[in-house]
Design an enzyme around this catalytic site. Structure first.
Site, short mmCIF file in Angstrom:
data_model
loop_
_atom_site.label_atom_id
_atom_site.label_comp_id
_atom_site.label_asym_id
_atom_site.label_seq_id
_atom_site.Cartn_x
_atom_site.Cartn_y
_atom_site.Cartn_z
N HIS A 436 19.19 -91.66 43.61
CA HIS A 436 20.42 -92.14 42.96
C HIS A 436 21.26 -90.98 42.42
O HIS A 436 22.31 -91.19 41.84
CB HIS A 436 20.02 -93.10 41.82
CG HIS A 436 21.12 -93.89 41.24
ND1 HIS A 436 21.55 -93.74 39.94
CD2 HIS A 436 21.90 -94.87 41.77
CE1 HIS A 436 22.53 -94.58 39.69
NE2 HIS A 436 22.77 -95.28 40.78
N TYR A 469 36.25 -97.49 38.83
CA TYR A 469 35.07 -97.19 38.03
C TYR A 469 35.36 -95.99 37.14
O TYR A 469 35.94 -95.00 37.59
CB TYR A 469 33.87 -96.83 38.92
CG TYR A 469 33.18 -98.00 39.59
CD1 TYR A 469 33.84 -99.21 39.81
CD2 TYR A 469 31.87 -97.88 40.03
CE1 TYR A 469 33.21 -100.26 40.44
CE2 TYR A 469 31.23 -98.94 40.68
CZ TYR A 469 31.91 -100.12 40.88
OH TYR A 469 31.27 -101.16 41.51
#
Length: 709
Positions: A436, A469
């Site tokens: 990630h 975002y």
């Protein structure tokens, strides 16, 4: 095992549902434009669908297996499932109540979401009928469904269900029999827009199919029509220890997800007992999993109404990212990064420099290698395109593509294959872990030797989501960061254990320990009577080790400010436990996604950005990075960003000790409200404008037109 009592923690699932309630609250906020309210309603519905697929699906499996392990809040899976289902039922009821109010408000603005043909003008009805014949009827198919073996409805897809009775066609004299037929609403538009007499009608396709059912079932008597959809369990993971071919096995997981058990059956209001029984038998579901909804199914599809062209007066002003005042896109990024670290705060500042970084690395003859981690990308990613160009140009390109990024698996497989076909070395993640981390490195040959230019970030390499975002990232060519980045890539793309990193911290090895170490250092300072402060911004906080360290710090007098967008299992403001902890959550026009951690450290203000949240899965089951911010200018930029979130009184909620949230508007007490996202956007716009005004005027003469043109 935590030393604190179970009442010290909030259940993770219920905390997430409270986050989705805050999203839903924006749909009922009359101070924002009506189409923006519709957007938030759609987002809350999409969020709830995913929660049902994954979290409720997982709880159902654990309950069926009679698992009794309790969570940090002391609840068994069965207790969690019961509490979650009750909360979801109330939330769905709220969603449809809000939908009804939004629908009425839209109608007064000339936008009508239709539920019956008589709600439209005669000319609109004719247009809808023509659309059915031309665009819908040739595409749809009716499927018989009398047993679970005959038809497997796709999850999340609305269906029309028809109870039919055969007629006496061709002189048949046998007893009429009833049957159930369904029409999947898949591969066609969900809403058909028709403009007539100054109004725009949005007609759900399931209604159009219902009104024209006689055309589909000629010779049959239609007893009843209803709509339904199912939600299937998506809590299906790859058993990597048994996987020899990760791509092939992941494709099999995706296929299994489409055939997994149903966890929820939604049926439109008005369905008869006979229809409900037929659907239950056809799908093989119990009564407790059937839910009646009073309105159109799949409210997330209302996003198509929000996205229609026109009616801009019913939306908020578009907030486009500003060009970064710290970067000149007309000049080589490598030359700029070689002079200083450069920080970016998205989406207030454009994501273009990140795309430009990869593109420049691909085209620069002095760049010999590019290494990057891709977790989620856009469909036509310019970054993937640049990496392919670099590989085709003969550069050494290594890309870790995480195939286990939930709901993006198919796209990532396609991107990985494209990269491989271009000659890039592709690694499909790390066995047993999800990768990630957000990092990209370009190795460049220069007079001083090989220089590693690195970008670190808190968000995905996705130029589309970077516009909505809220994330942070920075460029650097500091040798110590380059060496650490190389060690990280060697660890995740090879078979080596990572060397001891000099500046970076990496999960699952050291991020938790470093965070607890920093929290404990502040705890010791407070115990000695020194100023001590912790500020942390993240998406989720559920790791009990981190929570317990924060509780201890609070008891020692450390001032702790937490900005947690979603899940927060910590209870703030409890006397003797957390009275020095404040938790806020912000829901606004941009999705809060950045992870920024600050520790006062005697005035040095140690600052980190990270790809990781303070969750067990991030700290123990993922490859994550946490990076210190050393450059003073970048640190000031990120600190101002972090501070602004805790000033917000317009879009912020405060977490109460009982797990509920209260708007911070009441704290303003007559003062003007502060909205941090608007402040940060305006700040970026002013900075970009100031740079434009200070640039020298460039006079560029026309070049001579070549002969023959």
């Amino acid at each position: 095992m935590s030393k604190f009592d179970k009442v010290s923690y909030i259940n993770r699932e219920l905390s997430w549902l409270e986050f989705n309630q805050r999203v839903l609250n924006e749909a009922s906020n009359e101070s924002i434009p009506i189409l923006e309210r519709l957007k938030f309603l759609s987002i809350s519905a999409s969020n709830l669908d995913e929660f049902t697929m994954v979290r409720i699906g997982g709880l159902k499996i654990m309950t069926a297996l009679r698992r009794m392990r309790r969570d940090a809040a002391g609840m068994t899976p069965a207790q969690q499932l019961d509490a979650v289902l009750r909360r979801v039922t109330r939330m769905v009821s709220d969603q449809y109540g809000i939908y009804s109010k939004i629908r009425d408000s839209l109608e007064s603005s000339g936008l009508c979401i239709v539920s019956a043909p008589e709600e439209m003008s005669a000319s609109a009805r004719e247009k809808v009928k023509a659309d059915f014949e031309e665009k819908i009827f040739p595409v749809i198919s009716a499927v018989r469904m009398n047993s679970p073996d005959e038809f497997h409805p796709r999850g999340l897809v609305p269906h029309c269900a028809f109870l039919l009775q055969s007629g006496n066609k061709f002189g048949e004299k046998k007893q009429n029999t009833k049957s159930l037929a369904v029409v999947p609403i898949d591969g066609i538009e969900r809403f058909y827009a028709v403009t007539s007499a100054g109004k725009t009608y949005f007609v759900p396709v399931e209604k159009i199919i219902e009104w024209n059912a006689g055309r589909i079932f000629e010779g049959m008597k239609i007893i009843e029509c209803s709509q339904f959809r199912i939600i299937r369990n998506a809590d299906i993971e790859l058993r990597e220890e048994f996987s020899a071919d990760l791509v092939a096995d992941m494709l099999e997981v995706l296929a299994d997800r489409g055939m997994s058990d149903c966890v929820r059956l939604e049926v439109g209001a008005g369905a008869s007992v006979e229809m409900l029984s037929a659907l239950r038998r056809g799908i093989n579901m119990g009564y407790s999993d059937v839910h009646i909804v009073d309105g159109p199914l799949a409210l997330k599809s209302l996003m198509s109404v929000y996205s229609m062209p026109g009616f801009n007066e019913l939306r908020s002003e578009v907030r486009e990212p500003a060009p970064s005042a710290d970067i000149d896109l007309k000049t080589s990024l490598f030359s700029q990064i070689s002079q200083r670290d450069i920080g970016l705060v998205h989406p207030y500042e454009s994501f273009d420099p990140v795309v430009m970084f990869v593109r420049e690395a691909a085209s620069d003859p002095n760049v010999t290698a590019i290494k990057q981690v891709l977790y989620r990308t856009s469909g036509n990613s310019p970054i993937v395109e640049a990496l392919c160009d670099a590989a085709l140009a003969g550069k050494h390109v290594t890309v870790l593509v995480e195939l286990k990024a939930r709901f993006d698996e198919a796209r990532n497989i396609a991107q990985a294959r494209r990269l491989e076909e271009s000659g890039a070395h592709v690694v499909y993640g790390v066995r047993g872990l999800k990768t990630h981390a957000k990092v990209c490195m370009a190795v460049r040959r220069e007079k001083r030797g090989f220089v590693r230019y690195v970008h670190f970030g808190t968000g995905n390499y996705n130029e589309k989501t970077a516009k909505i975002y809220s994330d942070a990232g920075f460029f650097t060519c500091r040798p110590e960061f380059g060496r650490d980045a190389s060690d990280v890539f060697n660890a995740i793309t090879g078979y080596s254990q990572p060397n001891t990193l000099r500046f970076l911290d990496m999960a699952p090895f050291s991020i938790r320990n470093k965070l607890i170490e920093r929290i404990e250092a502040e705890t010791e300072r407070a115990a000695c009577g020194d100023k001590a402060q912790i500020m942390m911004k993240m998406n989720s906080l559920s790791d009990t080790g981190i929570i317990d360290a924060l509780y201890n710090a609070s008891n020692s007098g450390v001032e702790i400010l937490l900005n947690v967008r979603g899940i927060c299992c910590l209870r703030p403001g409890v006397p003797g436990l957390s009275e020095n902890i404040t938790v806020i959550s912000i829901v606004d026009m941009f999705l809060e996604h950045a992870r920024i951690f600050m520790f006062h450290d005697g005035g040095r203000n140690l600052l980190y950005i990270s790809s990781a949240d303070a969750m067990h899965r991030n700290l123990d089951r993922r490859v994550e990075l946490m990076i210190p911010v050393l450059d003073s200018a970048v640190k000031r930029k990120f600190m101002e960003t972090l501070n602004s979130y805790f000033k917000d009184t317009e879009k912020a909620y405060k977490l109460n000790p009982d797990g509920t949230y209260s708007p911070r508007r009441a704290e303003a007490k007559g003062k003007s409200l502060f909205r941090c996202q608007e402040y940060l956007w305006q700040k970026a716009q002013r900075a970009a404008s100031s740079v434009e005004r200070t640039k020298p005027t460039m006079l560029e003469p026309y070049r001579k037109i070549s002969e023959g043109r």
